[in-house]
Scaffold this active site. Structure first.
Site, PDB file in Angstrom:
ATOM      1  N   GLY A   1     -15.863   0.928 -13.131  1.00 10.84           N
ATOM      2  CA  GLY A   1     -16.261   1.555 -14.382  1.00 10.84           C
ATOM      3  C   GLY A   1     -17.179   2.745 -14.181  1.00 10.84           C
ATOM      4  O   GLY A   1     -17.710   2.973 -13.091  1.00 10.84           O
TER       5      GLY A   1
ATOM      6  N   ARG B   1      -9.752   0.746 -11.953  1.00 11.78           N
ATOM      7  CA  ARG B   1      -9.930  -0.619 -11.455  1.00 11.78           C
ATOM      8  C   ARG B   1      -8.638  -1.060 -10.779  1.00 11.78           C
ATOM      9  O   ARG B   1      -7.554  -0.655 -11.149  1.00 11.78           O
ATOM     10  CB  ARG B   1     -10.278  -1.572 -12.598  1.00 11.78           C
ATOM     11  CG  ARG B   1     -11.583  -1.240 -13.308  1.00 11.78           C
ATOM     12  CD  ARG B   1     -11.946  -2.311 -14.330  1.00 11.78           C
ATOM     13  NE  ARG B   1     -13.128  -1.963 -15.090  1.00 11.78           N
ATOM     14  CZ  ARG B   1     -14.374  -2.198 -14.688  1.00 11.78           C
ATOM     15  NH1 ARG B   1     -14.581  -2.785 -13.511  1.00 11.78           N
ATOM     16  NH2 ARG B   1     -15.401  -1.860 -15.439  1.00 11.78           N
ATOM     17  N   GLY B   2      -8.776  -1.924  -9.788  1.00 13.23           N
ATOM     18  CA  GLY B   2      -7.580  -2.425  -9.113  1.00 13.23           C
ATOM     19  C   GLY B   2      -6.965  -1.367  -8.212  1.00 13.23           C
ATOM     20  O   GLY B   2      -7.597  -0.400  -7.804  1.00 13.23           O
TER      21      GLY B   2
ATOM     22  N   ASP C   1     -25.137  -2.458 -14.192  1.00 10.44           N
ATOM     23  CA  ASP C   1     -25.818  -3.714 -14.529  1.00 10.44           C
ATOM     24  C   ASP C   1     -26.962  -4.043 -13.586  1.00 10.44           C
ATOM     25  O   ASP C   1     -27.704  -5.000 -13.828  1.00 10.44           O
ATOM     26  CB  ASP C   1     -24.827  -4.885 -14.513  1.00 10.44           C
ATOM     27  CG  ASP C   1     -23.768  -4.771 -15.590  1.00 10.44           C
ATOM     28  OD1 ASP C   1     -23.954  -3.960 -16.520  1.00 10.44           O
ATOM     29  OD2 ASP C   1     -22.753  -5.493 -15.510  1.00 10.44           O
TER      30      ASP C   1
ATOM     31  N   GLU D   1     -23.853  -8.397 -22.872  1.00 12.63           N
ATOM     32  CA  GLU D   1     -22.448  -8.714 -23.134  1.00 12.63           C
ATOM     33  C   GLU D   1     -22.007 -10.046 -22.546  1.00 12.63           C
ATOM     34  O   GLU D   1     -21.070 -10.678 -23.048  1.00 12.63           O
ATOM     35  CB  GLU D   1     -21.545  -7.605 -22.595  1.00 12.63           C
ATOM     36  CG  GLU D   1     -21.628  -7.411 -21.096  1.00 12.63           C
ATOM     37  CD  GLU D   1     -20.732  -6.295 -20.594  1.00 12.63           C
ATOM     38  OE1 GLU D   1     -19.640  -6.116 -21.159  1.00 12.63           O
ATOM     39  OE2 GLU D   1     -21.131  -5.602 -19.634  1.00 12.63           O
TER      40      GLU D   1
ATOM     41  N   TYR E   1     -20.087   2.179 -24.229  1.00  8.73           N
ATOM     42  CA  TYR E   1     -19.393   3.283 -23.574  1.00  8.73           C
ATOM     43  C   TYR E   1     -20.122   4.603 -23.755  1.00  8.73           C
ATOM     44  O   TYR E   1     -19.933   5.527 -22.951  1.00  8.73           O
ATOM     45  CB  TYR E   1     -17.956   3.362 -24.085  1.00  8.73           C
ATOM     46  CG  TYR E   1     -17.139   2.171 -23.618  1.00  8.73           C
ATOM     47  CD1 TYR E   1     -16.711   2.076 -22.294  1.00  8.73           C
ATOM     48  CD2 TYR E   1     -16.832   1.126 -24.477  1.00  8.73           C
ATOM     49  CE1 TYR E   1     -15.994   0.981 -21.847  1.00  8.73           C
ATOM     50  CE2 TYR E   1     -16.110   0.025 -24.046  1.00  8.73           C
ATOM     51  CZ  TYR E   1     -15.698  -0.047 -22.723  1.00  8.73           C
ATOM     52  OH  TYR E   1     -14.995  -1.135 -22.282  1.00  8.73           O
ATOM     53  N   MET E   2     -20.955   4.713 -24.774  1.00  8.70           N
ATOM     54  CA  MET E   2     -21.781   5.908 -24.919  1.00  8.70           C
ATOM     55  C   MET E   2     -22.795   5.980 -23.781  1.00  8.70           C
ATOM     56  O   MET E   2     -23.079   7.057 -23.247  1.00  8.70           O
ATOM     57  CB  MET E   2     -22.501   5.889 -26.269  1.00  8.70           C
ATOM     58  CG  MET E   2     -21.575   5.969 -27.459  1.00  8.70           C
ATOM     59  SD  MET E   2     -22.455   5.811 -29.022  1.00  8.70           S
ATOM     60  CE  MET E   2     -23.474   7.263 -28.987  1.00  8.70           C
TER      61      MET E   2
END
Length: 531
Positions: free
Chosen positions: A143, A206-207, A262, A361, A418-419
């Site tokens: 991300g 991702r992936g 995070d 979250e 997302y901001m």
């Protein structure tokens, strides 16, 4: 425990030799130790290489990182171009001493062993790559996070300006870009000013991880330095790439730069982008506070990032001082009954007429799963898909006050996730990202590989991949920082006595203060705590 020929014991008659350039120069004064007290990495049984552990007097342990000379002996060395760089002419000591290491723990007792150390990052007197021979690539995975473009810019500029490297490419779109897309040429001119923009100019995904295809691409393209920017999953992939590179005997330095908004990567002080995320999160908290104060019986609910770790929510709450309740994944909570969240909300609304709640979250996922009978789906990176705790909690709060109380409430729900991810990094993260990028470049040029860079107690270090990927960094709810947060919000801990005991035993080592406190409270005897 693991047994390995990579575990080396330092002889007591060791002498310092600042002029020897081979990082393995002490080999004649080291002897093999059959056992080590360091826990082995989860993949130690299948990994090609063994951890390099050097032990010394007074409990000194160095968890060293791999070097190209570990599997390609007799590599030639070259003078570091920095010695002719006018920018470094004023530096008292140009190069990091080969014996410099950084302690993992700095709070010790009089009789404590010296403990685990990591190799200090920085430029070395000799390098293992000629500037004209270097073909470097940079890839970003996972991300978005503030600071990605800063790290890219500084890797490019450090390679070019410090070491005279001209062949630098960006791998487009994450790991899959190695074998499915074209590369993006990167120069200081291309990278100029990108640190002022959010996102990543080379794209991410991702992936898409295929180890053999990725290493085939690296070998076919003639790439010999790989800089991989990503979180714990990305670093696990980087570790596997290093192992395959080593198995093939390629002269390729693989360096990871840890990225997670995070802040859940262990060992290092913090991850880049975290300070920016906390700063931006406060904007959402302030908006929620303004809304709640301006409306009667109003609750402002803000959902922040934090899949498994609640650092952003906790630090944003502490910085804001407008939050009345902070909910994170590490601290279970319940809704109904005495001491529950609903009771606390009613109390707060009656006292102040408004309230602000911050929820990470990943908090309360067991409650959501039980309520919605959610399935255990995963995203392309293998992460469990989380249910929206913010929407679920807002509906539960509205339902409770509508059906079970006479109090009418307003609830304003704000999700700035997302901001926050998409903003450019602030000044603090820009400086931090610069240090990370420069340390990565210095390490690769010095021949280090199979490692991640990051600060330990404010000093940049080279850390073995397995130490970064073996666990996640989480908020310790028996720690002082969490206690500071609770004193700021005045919220209940939502923990019963059994939960507190389990947290103490799981997360905190036995200390005189902790044991005496527990015994004085009549919760558990000192002897039981020590056992």
């Amino acid at each position: 425990m693991f047994s390995t020929v990579g575990a080396l014991k330092l002889s007591s008659d060791n002498t310092r030799n600042r002029k020897t350039n081979n990082p393995n120069r002490r080999k004649d004064k080291l002897k093999v130790s059959p056992q080590s007290s360091i826990m082995s990495p989860p993949s130690a049984t299948t990994a090609l290489s063994q951890p390099k552990v050097v032990t010394g007097d007074y409990g000194y342990v160095l968890e060293d990182v791999p070097h190209l000379t570990d599997y390609i002996p007799d590599l030639p060395t070259y003078p570091n171009p920095l010695q002719d760089n006018p920018a470094y002419a004023v530096v008292k000591q140009y190069f990091v001493d080969m014996d410099d290491t950084i302690a993992q723990k700095i709070v010790v007792h009089a009789n404590s062993p010296r403990g685990i150390h990591f190799r200090r990052a920085g430029p070395r007197q000799k390098v293992y790559f000629k500037s004209g021979d270097v073909h470097a690539c940079i890839v970003t995975c996972g991300g978005l996070c503030p600071g990605l473009n800063t790290v890219i810019r500084e890797i490019v500029c450090s390679l070019h300006d410090m070491y005279g490297v001209t062949r630098i490419e960006g791998i487009e779109g994450g790991y899959k870009g190695f074998y499915s897309r074209n590369t993006i040429p990167l120069t200081p001119k291309v990278a100029n000013g990108i640190h002022k923009r959010g996102g990543t100019i080379i794209g991410t995904s991702r992936g898409g991880y295929d180890n053999k295809k990725i290493v085939n691409s690296i070998e076919d393209r003639g790439i010999n330095q790989v800089y991989i920017i990503g979180g714990d999953g990305t670093q696990k992939g980087a570790s596997a790439i290093y192992e395959e590179v080593r198995r093939r005997g390629l002269k390729v330095a693989v360096i990871g730069i840890p990225k997670t908004i995070d802040n859940d990567i262990p060992i290092i002080d913090k991850s880049f982008g975290f300070d920016t995320a906390v700063e931006e999160a406060q904007r959402a908290i302030n908006a929620a506070h303004v809304e709640s104060e301006s409306n009667e019986n109003c609750i402002g609910l803000v959902k922040l990032m934090g899949r498994n770790s609640g650092f952003i929510a906790m630090y944003a709450t502490l910085a804001s001082r407008d939050v009345d309740c902070c909910l994170i994944p590490e601290s279970p909570f319940y809704l109904e009954g005495p001491g529950g969240l609903f009771e606390y909300i009613e109390k707060r609304i009656k006292e102040n007429g408004h309230m602000v709640i911050v929820v990470a979250e990943g908090a309360g996922q067991e409650l959501v799963a039980e309520s919605l009978r959610a399935t255990d789906n995963k995203d392309a990176s293998g992460n469990k898909l989380l249910d929206d705790i913010g929407l679920w909690l807002s509906q539960k709060i509205k339902g409770h006050f509508k059906n079970r109380t006479e109090m009418e409430i307003n609830l304003k729900y704000i999700d700035p996730t997302y901001m926050i991810r998409a903003v450019p990094s602030n000044a603090s993260d820009n400086v931090y990202s610069t240090l990370l990028a420069q340390s990565a470049v210095h390490g690769a040029m010095a021949g280090y590989t199979g490692c991640t860079v990051g600060p330990v107690h404010g000093r940049e270090c080279y850390i073995p991949f397995y130490r970064i990927t073996e666990m996640q960094n989480k908020v310790v709810i028996t720690d002082r920082m969490w206690a500071r947060m609770l004193s700021s919000t005045n919220q209940p801990s939502f923990l019963n006595t059994k939960d507190i005991i389990e947290s103490i035993m799981d997360e905190a080592p036995p200390t005189q203060l902790l044991d005496d406190q527990v015994a004085d409270n009549g919760v558990v005897s000192k002897e039981t705590a020590v056992c």
